[in-house]
Design an enzyme around this catalytic site. Structure first.
Site, PDB file in Angstrom:
ATOM      1  N   SER A  87       0.827  -1.193   0.000  1.00 27.55           N
ATOM      2  CA  SER A  87       0.000   0.000   0.000  1.00 27.55           C
ATOM      3  C   SER A  87       0.873   1.260   0.000  1.00 27.55           C
ATOM      4  O   SER A  87       1.720   1.433  -0.882  1.00 27.55           O
ATOM      5  CB  SER A  87      -0.976  -0.049   1.180  1.00 27.55           C
ATOM      6  OG  SER A  87      -2.012   0.897   1.022  1.00 27.55           O
ATOM      7  N   ASP A 208      -9.798  -4.963  -4.637  1.00 28.53           N
ATOM      8  CA  ASP A 208      -9.188  -3.903  -3.838  1.00 28.53           C
ATOM      9  C   ASP A 208      -9.871  -2.572  -4.144  1.00 28.53           C
ATOM     10  O   ASP A 208      -9.845  -2.091  -5.285  1.00 28.53           O
ATOM     11  CB  ASP A 208      -7.691  -3.829  -4.155  1.00 28.53           C
ATOM     12  CG  ASP A 208      -6.923  -2.986  -3.157  1.00 28.53           C
ATOM     13  OD1 ASP A 208      -7.535  -2.146  -2.470  1.00 28.53           O
ATOM     14  OD2 ASP A 208      -5.696  -3.171  -3.067  1.00 28.53           O
ATOM     15  N   HIS A 236      -8.133  -5.346  -0.265  1.00 23.71           N
ATOM     16  CA  HIS A 236      -6.866  -4.653  -0.008  1.00 23.71           C
ATOM     17  C   HIS A 236      -5.960  -5.440   0.937  1.00 23.71           C
ATOM     18  O   HIS A 236      -4.740  -5.332   0.847  1.00 23.71           O
ATOM     19  CB  HIS A 236      -7.175  -3.267   0.578  1.00 23.71           C
ATOM     20  CG  HIS A 236      -5.994  -2.353   0.624  1.00 23.71           C
ATOM     21  ND1 HIS A 236      -5.288  -1.985  -0.499  1.00 23.71           N
ATOM     22  CD2 HIS A 236      -5.388  -1.704   1.668  1.00 23.71           C
ATOM     23  CE1 HIS A 236      -4.311  -1.160  -0.166  1.00 23.71           C
ATOM     24  NE2 HIS A 236      -4.339  -0.985   1.137  1.00 23.71           N
TER      25      HIS A 236
END
Length: 260
Positions: A87, A208, A236
């Protein structure tokens, strides 16, 4: 857990596990101990030294955090190593790929993006507005929101499992108090990534919402030696929802001989 002192006095915590070629893992913005349950044991079993870094919260703009990350890797004394980021941690590693080629040999970017998009911008703006207001939503509400945002629909279909996730998110919300200000900005990194040399794997997750797979695919396409793989049936937090598949992808990529 050991610490490094970087950036004029800030503390970066880190853990080392296993022995072998070093792999530095960064998960800025993920839950605590993000890598410890699944990825660290898999890397150690495959003959790597897994080094997890926890950057300080609210350390500043992206460039400042990237500098802290670079200094941390230098202080670890690994030499040129493999980097794995999740991320916003992956976006920080993208800065190292561009500006510090002396620190890395290959990299894995998990659930990343290379540019802003309207939905991501709206989410970031909403989270910052919540932080600025000093509002503390009830932990049960925070838990439900986190589950919707980060988990894929297949996890929601498994009723016992989703209840465990909700309990976990609620416990984290009760321990954390007011949600922290989200890190980072919405800078466009794609043009700079086109000058990167070295093998890079980008992993996207099918459902996601935070880092849609199409944005990760753009990162892989911008990198001259980039490749893309999409993991199905997860959101995610695919590293936690589909750990076996994610671990196989990471270890397989790291173990593949570099092209001559």
């Amino acid at each position: 857990m050991a610490t490094l002192t970087v950036g004029g006095g800030r503390q970066v915590r880190y853990r080392r596990a296993g022995s072998g070629p070093p792999v530095v893992l960064v998960a800025a913005g993920g839950p605590g101990d993000f890598w410890q349950v699944h990825q660290v044991p898999a890397l150690a079993a495959a003959g790597y030294e897994a080094i997890t870094l926890e950057l300080p919260e609210a350390a500043g703009p992206r460039d400042e955090l990237t500098a802290l990350l670079a200094e941390s890797v230098e202080l670890l004394g690994t030499g040129r190593c493999a980097l794995v980021g999740f991320s916003f941690g992956a976006q920080l590693i993208q800065g190292l790929l561009v500006h510090r080629p002396d620190l890395w040999m290959r990299a894995v970017l998990v659930a990343t993006r290379g540019r802003p998009d309207p939905v991501g911008g709206a989410l970031l703006s909403a989270e910052r507005a919540l932080h600025a207001a000093g509002v503390q939503p009830p932990p049960r509400y925070q838990a439900f929101f986190q589950a919707v945002l980060h988990l894929g629909p297949r996890t929601w279909e498994r009723e016992g499992e989703i209840l465990d996730w909700l309990d976990l998110f609620e416990a984290g919300a009760r321990a954390g108090g007011v949600p922290a200000e989200p890190p980072g900005d919405q800078a466009d990194q794609l043009a700079a990534l086109r000058g990167v040399r070295g093998p890079v794997l980008v992993l996207g997750f099918q459902y996601d919402l935070v880092a849609p797979p199409r944005l990760g695919r753009e990162v892989a396409e911008a990198l001259p030696a980039g490749r893309y793989r999409e993991i199905p049936d997860c959101g995610h937090y695919g590293c936690l929802e589909r750990p076996g598949t994610v671990n196989e992808a990471i270890v397989g990529f790291l173990s593949t001989p570099a092209p001559r």
